[in-house]
Design a protein around this motif. Structure first.
Motif, mmCIF file in Angstrom:
data_model
loop_
_atom_site.group_PDB
_atom_site.id
_atom_site.type_symbol
_atom_site.label_atom_id
_atom_site.label_comp_id
_atom_site.label_asym_id
_atom_site.label_seq_id
_atom_site.Cartn_x
_atom_site.Cartn_y
_atom_site.Cartn_z
ATOM 1 N N VAL A 32 1.022 11.323 11.502
ATOM 2 C CA VAL A 32 0.486 11.439 10.172
ATOM 3 C C VAL A 32 -0.963 11.095 10.186
ATOM 4 O O VAL A 32 -1.362 10.030 10.759
ATOM 5 C CB VAL A 32 1.337 10.896 9.120
ATOM 6 C CG1 VAL A 32 1.332 9.190 9.461
ATOM 7 C CG2 VAL A 32 0.588 10.962 7.629
ATOM 8 N N VAL A 33 -1.794 11.636 9.564
ATOM 9 C CA VAL A 33 -3.350 11.374 9.304
ATOM 10 C C VAL A 33 -3.583 10.610 8.021
ATOM 11 O O VAL A 33 -3.382 10.943 7.134
ATOM 12 C CB VAL A 33 -4.403 12.442 9.472
ATOM 13 C CG1 VAL A 33 -5.676 12.072 9.476
ATOM 14 C CG2 VAL A 33 -4.104 13.368 10.823
ATOM 15 N N LEU A 34 -3.886 9.448 8.220
ATOM 16 C CA LEU A 34 -4.324 8.425 6.952
ATOM 17 C C LEU A 34 -6.067 8.280 7.042
ATOM 18 O O LEU A 34 -6.221 7.703 8.094
ATOM 19 C CB LEU A 34 -3.851 7.104 6.828
ATOM 20 C CG LEU A 34 -2.158 7.360 6.697
ATOM 21 C CD1 LEU A 34 -1.823 5.962 7.024
ATOM 22 C CD2 LEU A 34 -1.876 8.146 5.899
ATOM 23 N N SER A 35 -6.334 8.480 6.078
ATOM 24 C CA SER A 35 -8.284 8.481 6.149
ATOM 25 C C SER A 35 -8.567 7.415 5.284
ATOM 26 O O SER A 35 -8.298 7.083 4.022
ATOM 27 C CB SER A 35 -8.739 10.089 5.779
ATOM 28 O OG SER A 35 -10.119 9.726 5.444
ATOM 29 N N ALA A 36 -9.633 6.908 5.859
ATOM 30 C CA ALA A 36 -10.218 5.787 5.035
ATOM 31 C C ALA A 36 -11.207 6.214 3.718
ATOM 32 O O ALA A 36 -11.806 5.473 2.929
ATOM 33 C CB ALA A 36 -11.095 4.924 5.939
ATOM 34 N N ILE A 37 -11.550 7.650 3.879
ATOM 35 C CA ILE A 37 -12.235 8.311 2.831
ATOM 36 C C ILE A 37 -11.178 9.280 2.338
ATOM 37 O O ILE A 37 -10.433 9.872 2.940
ATOM 38 C CB ILE A 37 -13.608 9.033 3.238
ATOM 39 C CG1 ILE A 37 -13.323 9.774 4.310
ATOM 40 C CG2 ILE A 37 -14.797 7.627 3.596
ATOM 41 C CD1 ILE A 37 -14.591 10.719 4.683
ATOM 42 N N ASP A 38 -11.443 9.643 1.020
ATOM 43 C CA ASP A 38 -10.718 10.699 0.319
ATOM 44 C C ASP A 38 -10.865 11.940 0.994
ATOM 45 O O ASP A 38 -11.816 12.576 0.607
ATOM 46 C CB ASP A 38 -10.734 10.562 -1.326
ATOM 47 C CG ASP A 38 -10.029 9.459 -1.722
ATOM 48 O OD1 ASP A 38 -8.907 9.009 -1.534
ATOM 49 O OD2 ASP A 38 -10.534 8.716 -2.526
ATOM 50 N N VAL A 39 -9.928 12.537 1.390
ATOM 51 C CA VAL A 39 -9.713 14.000 1.908
ATOM 52 C C VAL A 39 -8.531 14.612 1.400
ATOM 53 O O VAL A 39 -7.703 15.175 2.163
ATOM 54 C CB VAL A 39 -10.212 14.242 3.312
ATOM 55 C CG1 VAL A 39 -10.714 15.572 3.578
ATOM 56 C CG2 VAL A 39 -10.997 13.061 3.943
#
Ligand code: UDP
Length: 243
Positions: free
Chosen positions: A105-112
């Protein structure tokens, strides 16, 4: 053995840092499918050995904010582009891991939000505990940082036993081995020494964060086939940065 370092047989959770450049393989830019598959298979091997795995992938195969022509005008914009590059790489590696049968799973520090969820500490812990590889994308989410610092930060935040830093050389040397034939590889070096001698392990912010939180860093060559699963078992060639 340095005092901070547990024996590899006791490592339960690892943070693996892979530079964007490593994904280029023999190319000059972007992602080599062959290299993506090879590195992803090695990550799968680490997961199958029973470790929880977090991943930070750089973005240098697409763009580094500090090197971009925009930098002179607007460094923040350059770094924002760099962070987006890390999201592309994380999406690619996650897709490849899934294709190899490992949940990721990809978790991003910026909202995408159309592409992946936002990083939260509790969300990441839950995914890891449920056996998914968590790819921490977009670095720290802030300009003027690097994915090395993001790797140190996430490793500390997630309580990882070690940060495995995959780079172009098989450890930390007394001098640049490409230009100095007398350069020798350290087996171990302290965070402080790495900082004071400017040994180029990672940027200073990343090393200082690791030092202040007792995080060992294992520097190894991601280019050497099979090196990652070996260092994850405490074998192979590396330099261990540890107090
Ligand atoms: N970046 C950023 N903040 C971060 C992490 C990365 O602004 O917390 C940007 C920065 O422009 C950096 C680029 O993303 O140059 C790609 O990351 P990095 O250079 O660390 O990638 P690597 O060298 O590991 O491929």
């Amino acid at each position: 053995m340095p005092s901070q370092l547990k024996p590899a047989s006791e490592w339960r959770r690892l943070l693996i840092k892979v530079s964007g450049e490593a994904l280029m393989g023999d190319g000059a830019h972007g992602i080599s499918q062959k290299t993506l598959q090879r590195i992803s298979s090695e990550i799968v091997e680490v997961v199958r050995s029973g470790c929880e795995v977090g991943l930070v992938i750089g973005g240098g195969n697409f763009l580094r904010g500090a090197n971009h022509m925009l930098t002179a005008v607007d460094r923040v914009a350059g770094d924002q582009m760099g962070m987006l590059a890390t999201v592309m790489n994380a999406v690619a590696v996650a897709a490849q891991l899934r294709a190899l049968g490992t949940e990721a799973v990809v978790l991003s520090a910026i909202d995408v939000p159309v592409i992946c969820d936002r990083f939260t500490h509790r969300g990441a812990l839950k995914h890891m505990a449920e056996g998914r590889v968590v790819l921490f994308a977009a670095g720290t989410g802030h300009p003027f940082f690097t994915t090395d610092t993001a790797a140190s930060l996430r490793a500390v935040e997630m309580g990882c036993d070690a940060l495995l830093k995959g780079t172009n050389v098989d450890g930390v040397y007394t001098a640049d081995p490409k230009s100095d034939p007398n350069a020798t590889r350290y087996e171990t070096v302290t965070h402080q020494e790495a900082l004071e001698k400017n040994l180029g392990v990672m940027d200073a912010a990343a090393i200082a964060l690791a030092r202040d939180n007792g995080l060992p860093i294992v520097v190894f060559s991601i280019k050497d086939e099979g090196a990652l699963p070996l260092v994850a078992r405490g074998e192979g060639v590396s330099t261990i940065v540890c107090d």
